[in-house]
Motif scaffolding. Structure first.
Motif, mmCIF file in Angstrom:
data_model
loop_
_atom_site.group_PDB
_atom_site.id
_atom_site.type_symbol
_atom_site.label_atom_id
_atom_site.label_comp_id
_atom_site.label_asym_id
_atom_site.label_seq_id
_atom_site.Cartn_x
_atom_site.Cartn_y
_atom_site.Cartn_z
ATOM 1 N N ARG A 140 -4.165 27.590 43.429
ATOM 2 C CA ARG A 140 -5.559 27.445 43.864
ATOM 3 C C ARG A 140 -5.857 28.213 45.151
ATOM 4 O O ARG A 140 -5.118 28.129 46.138
ATOM 5 N N SER A 141 -6.954 28.931 45.136
ATOM 6 C CA SER A 141 -7.479 29.624 46.313
ATOM 7 C C SER A 141 -8.589 28.777 46.914
ATOM 8 O O SER A 141 -9.377 28.171 46.176
ATOM 9 N N VAL A 142 -8.650 28.730 48.244
ATOM 10 C CA VAL A 142 -9.616 27.864 48.927
ATOM 11 C C VAL A 142 -10.305 28.648 50.037
ATOM 12 O O VAL A 142 -9.642 29.235 50.901
ATOM 13 N N LEU A 143 -11.645 28.652 49.992
ATOM 14 C CA LEU A 143 -12.449 29.334 51.015
ATOM 15 C C LEU A 143 -13.070 28.318 51.953
ATOM 16 O O LEU A 143 -13.718 27.367 51.514
ATOM 17 N N PHE A 144 -12.879 28.540 53.257
ATOM 18 C CA PHE A 144 -13.508 27.738 54.299
ATOM 19 C C PHE A 144 -14.597 28.557 54.985
ATOM 20 O O PHE A 144 -14.446 29.766 55.197
ATOM 21 N N GLY A 145 -15.677 27.878 55.346
ATOM 22 C CA GLY A 145 -16.740 28.523 56.087
ATOM 23 C C GLY A 145 -16.501 28.474 57.581
ATOM 24 O O GLY A 145 -15.579 27.793 58.064
ATOM 25 N N PRO A 146 -17.322 29.181 58.363
ATOM 26 C CA PRO A 146 -17.166 29.181 59.820
ATOM 27 C C PRO A 146 -17.364 27.812 60.459
ATOM 28 O O PRO A 146 -16.995 27.627 61.626
ATOM 29 N N ASP A 147 -17.942 26.865 59.715
ATOM 30 C CA ASP A 147 -18.077 25.498 60.222
ATOM 31 C C ASP A 147 -16.882 24.627 59.858
ATOM 32 O O ASP A 147 -16.861 23.439 60.176
ATOM 33 N N GLY A 148 -15.882 25.203 59.180
ATOM 34 C CA GLY A 148 -14.671 24.477 58.828
ATOM 35 C C GLY A 148 -14.723 23.737 57.512
ATOM 36 O O GLY A 148 -13.721 23.118 57.119
ATOM 37 N N THR A 149 -15.852 23.785 56.812
ATOM 38 C CA THR A 149 -15.959 23.074 55.541
ATOM 39 C C THR A 149 -15.476 23.954 54.391
ATOM 40 O O THR A 149 -15.546 25.181 54.449
ATOM 41 N N GLN A 150 -14.995 23.301 53.332
ATOM 42 C CA GLN A 150 -14.610 24.030 52.134
ATOM 43 C C GLN A 150 -15.862 24.517 51.413
ATOM 44 O O GLN A 150 -16.754 23.737 51.111
#
Length: 275
Positions: free
Chosen positions: A96-106
């Motif tokens: 699984r690949s997981v992307l986080f945003g600049p606010d730290g949320t998935q």
């Protein structure tokens, strides 16, 4: 925007791998990166199911992923963990690949679709599907002014996935990988350039490199390819490191205008044998 490919030499200890990632993310941020991609199997690089079962944590409240979310927020950047193994209910794992945003949320997740099952002359049969369950959904997500398309390693040999991502709006495609040395030497550059050319997209490939704790050796050579198929940045070695390049959505528009392959594509019937 600036994007960063992070090259690693991951081992079997998730906490040690996380500790190795921390300064690399800081270096990417220091070079102005707005988005950073890590390799396939960033947080644990196992060789067999026993190693996986010993340390692979459930996806919910995953301790190392939670730490990566905090790092993304600290650096105010998009961070994509190229992949990690996630236990599933049938006893297998998702890659699984997981992307986080600049606010730290998935922001998005993607499970590797294509699995390497092969009988190779002189070698034992390799059945990735005995350990992993393939995903079924292609995924895109916004990253700043770009639209990111997800893929993982062996996926790069299947152009239809990349065509689907580009037609869904992707103009930046991530390819986290752990290529072996022989296949890397033969196919790494040409496949990644081909995927960029045929979709008119940027391709960013973050690789594992060097000799790993599990006995594997991987090729390294993380690189970034522009929509015309030119390699605009490369780590020309297999050691850990950070690769940063600036990208421009206008280059995608230009490349797709010069060779409108996506627009010109047509459906057709399967070939029939003619005598």
């Amino acid at each position: 925007m600036k994007i960063a490919a992070i090259q690693m030499q991951s081992g079997l200890d998730p906490d040690a791998n996380l500790a190795a990632l921390v300064p690399l993310l800081a270096e990417a941020k220091g070079q102005g990166a707005d988005y950073a991609l890590t390799p396939e199997v960033t947080l644990i690089f196992p060789e067999n199911r026993e190693q996986l079962r010993a340390v692979a944590a459930p996806f919910e409240n995953h301790p190392q992923l939670a730490a990566v979310g905090r790092l993304a927020k600290e650096h105010a950047m998009f961070v994509q963990i190229g992949s990690l193994p996630i236990p599933l209910e049938d006893g297998r794992f998702a890659n699984r690949s997981v992307l986080f945003g600049p606010d730290g949320t998935q922001r998005a997740t993607y499970d590797k679709i294509h699995l390497f099952d092969a009988d190779i002359a002189g070698l034992n049969a390799y059945r990735e599907s005995a350990t992993y369950r393939g995903g079924e959904q292609a995924v895109t997500a916004p990253v700043g002014d770009m639209v990111l398309g997800f893929s993982i390693c062996y996926d790069m040999r299947f152009p239809r996935l990349y065509n689907s991502l580009a037609n869904a709006g992707a103009n930046l495609i991530a390819v986290p990988a752990a290529f072996t040395v022989p296949t890397g030497q033969a196919h790494w550059h040409v496949l990644l350039r081909a995927r960029a050319i045929e979709t008119g997209s940027y391709v960013i490939a973050a690789a594992q490199g060097g000799q790993h704790e599990n006995g594997r050796a991987t090729y390294g050579h993380s690189l970034i390819v522009d929509p015309w198929g030119r390699i605009i940045a490369e780590l020309d070695h297999d050691r850990p490191g950070v690769l940063v390049a600036e990208i421009d959505p206008a280059a995608v528009t230009e490349a797709r205008g010069r060779v409108p392959a996506l627009a010109n594509a047509r459906d057709f019937s399967p070939p029939g044998l003619q005598s």
